[in-house]
Design a protein around this motif. Structure first.
Motif, PDB file in Angstrom:
ATOM      1  N   GLN A 122      -7.507   0.383  -0.489  1.00 15.63           N
ATOM      2  CA  GLN A 122      -7.020  -0.993   0.686  1.00 15.63           C
ATOM      3  C   GLN A 122      -8.809  -1.377   1.271  1.00 15.63           C
ATOM      4  O   GLN A 122      -9.809  -2.217   1.824  1.00 15.63           O
ATOM      5  N   ASP A 170      -5.941  -1.751  -4.988  1.00 10.52           N
ATOM      6  CA  ASP A 170      -5.086  -2.112  -3.749  1.00 10.52           C
ATOM      7  C   ASP A 170      -6.596  -3.578  -2.931  1.00 10.52           C
ATOM      8  O   ASP A 170      -7.853  -3.162  -2.739  1.00 10.52           O
ATOM      9  N   GLU A 171      -5.968  -4.520  -3.313  1.00 12.08           N
ATOM     10  CA  GLU A 171      -6.737  -5.519  -3.045  1.00 12.08           C
ATOM     11  C   GLU A 171      -8.447  -5.547  -3.041  1.00 12.08           C
ATOM     12  O   GLU A 171      -8.922  -5.409  -1.898  1.00 12.08           O
ATOM     13  N   SER A 220       0.888  -1.013  -0.087  1.00 17.02           N
ATOM     14  CA  SER A 220       0.156  -0.234   0.338  1.00 17.02           C
ATOM     15  C   SER A 220       0.581   0.983  -0.014  1.00 17.02           C
ATOM     16  O   SER A 220      -0.218   2.381  -0.445  1.00 17.02           O
TER      17      SER A 220
HETATM   18 MG    MG Z   1      -1.618  -2.479   2.181  1.00 19.28          MG
END
Ligand code: MG
Ligand code: ADP
Length: 268
Positions: free
Chosen positions: A102, A193-194, A60
């Motif tokens: 995220q 992000d994820e 991140s």
């Molecule tokens: Mg992360």
């Protein structure tokens, strides 16, 4: 569902394979902790580049450096040949790098379509006076933005929920709404992000279908993901971070078989 993506200005096959983003020896430090320790990355146009690694390995942080939220202590980030270091996040976004976070970051009390329209206002050319007086050019721009927002919602399968408040959408649909909003920026490079975190198996399948469709329109991805099966099925290249350092890189199968990577993930 509508499979057309004509509302995304297609950059397909535009120099596919050339370097779009170059990360050169980036160092990012928090106190004594080197969250990124001289990391290099080379992202090729038209590809999906996976970024994996255990929790706290710097994934991140890398996204935040690429989007101007953090300024690296040393090193450089070149996007389409130009350094993004020191530029503001909004400036970087307007130059073609979009992202999701995220943790989902939507305007919860705004409807789905309002969330997209927020992302489209940068495209308006009307002056403040034209907006205040609701003059024809502004009305036309509003109508066009609305149509484009609906097309984006349709693209991610949320057109039926356009007028639902974002907070009322199931989690998986909030993720898709965030993707649609980022697409409104008309990005060339899209950082996720994820995106599959917390999604059910059918939601992940739908997410992968949408990512591939966006990729096919020519948009380049950096994908941070914990789900190995997602990474393996969709990425062209994978880079692995551990304690802020790149420990492996290559095709998904190569990386999966790499001893250092196996050690990091299985602790053996
Ligand atoms: Mg992360
Ligand atoms: P990942 O996304 O791979 O899980 P992060 O990039 O979020 O990892 O974090 C990498 C390391 O940097 C972690 O040790 C984390 O605690 C630290 N870190 C990240 N952001 C900050 C910050 N703003 N302040 C202090 N430490 C941070």
């Amino acid at each position: 569902m509508d499979d057309s993506i004509s509302f995304i200005s297609t950059v397909a096959n535009k120099n596919t394979g050339e370097e779009l983003l170059k990360v050169d020896s980036v160092l990012m430090q928090f106190g004594g902790l080197k969250a990124l320790n001289n990391v290099d990355l080379s992202i090729k146009r038209g590809t999906i580049h996976g970024l994996i690694g255990p929790n706290g390995s710097g994934k991140s942080t890398m996204m935040n450096v690429l989007t101007g939220i953090y300024v690296p202590i040393a090193g450089n980030v070149l996007y389409a040949g130009q350094s993004v270091v020191g530029r503001t996040s909004s400036d970087i976004a307007l130059s073609g790098i979009a992202r999701t976070f995220q943790n989902v970051q939507l305007f919860c009390e705004m409807t789905a379509i309002q969330n997209i329209l927020v992302g489209l206002h940068h495209t308006f050319k009307s002056s403040m006076v034209e907006i205040a007086l609701n003059l024809p050019r502004y009305k036309k721009e509003e109508a066009e933005a609305h149509a484009r927002a609906m097309a984006l919602l349709k693209f991610v399968g949320l057109d039926d929920l356009a007028n639902e408040e974002a907070r009322n959408l199931p989690y998986g649909k909030q993720r898709l709404l965030e993707i649609a909003r980022a697409l409104a920026l008309d990005p060339e490079l899209f950082l996720l992000d994820e995106p599959a975190a917390g999604l059910t198996a059918p939601d992940i399948k739908e997410l992968l279908r949408i990512i591939r469709k966006i990729r096919d329109s020519g948009i380049t991805f950096i994908l941070i993901e914990h789900h190995m099966d997602v990474v393996m099925s969709v990425c062209d290249t994978v880079s692995v971070l551990d304690f802020g350092q790149k420990i492996a890189e290559g095709k998904p199968a190569e990386v999966q078989a790499d001893e250092k990577v196996i050690h990091v993930y299985l602790g053996t």
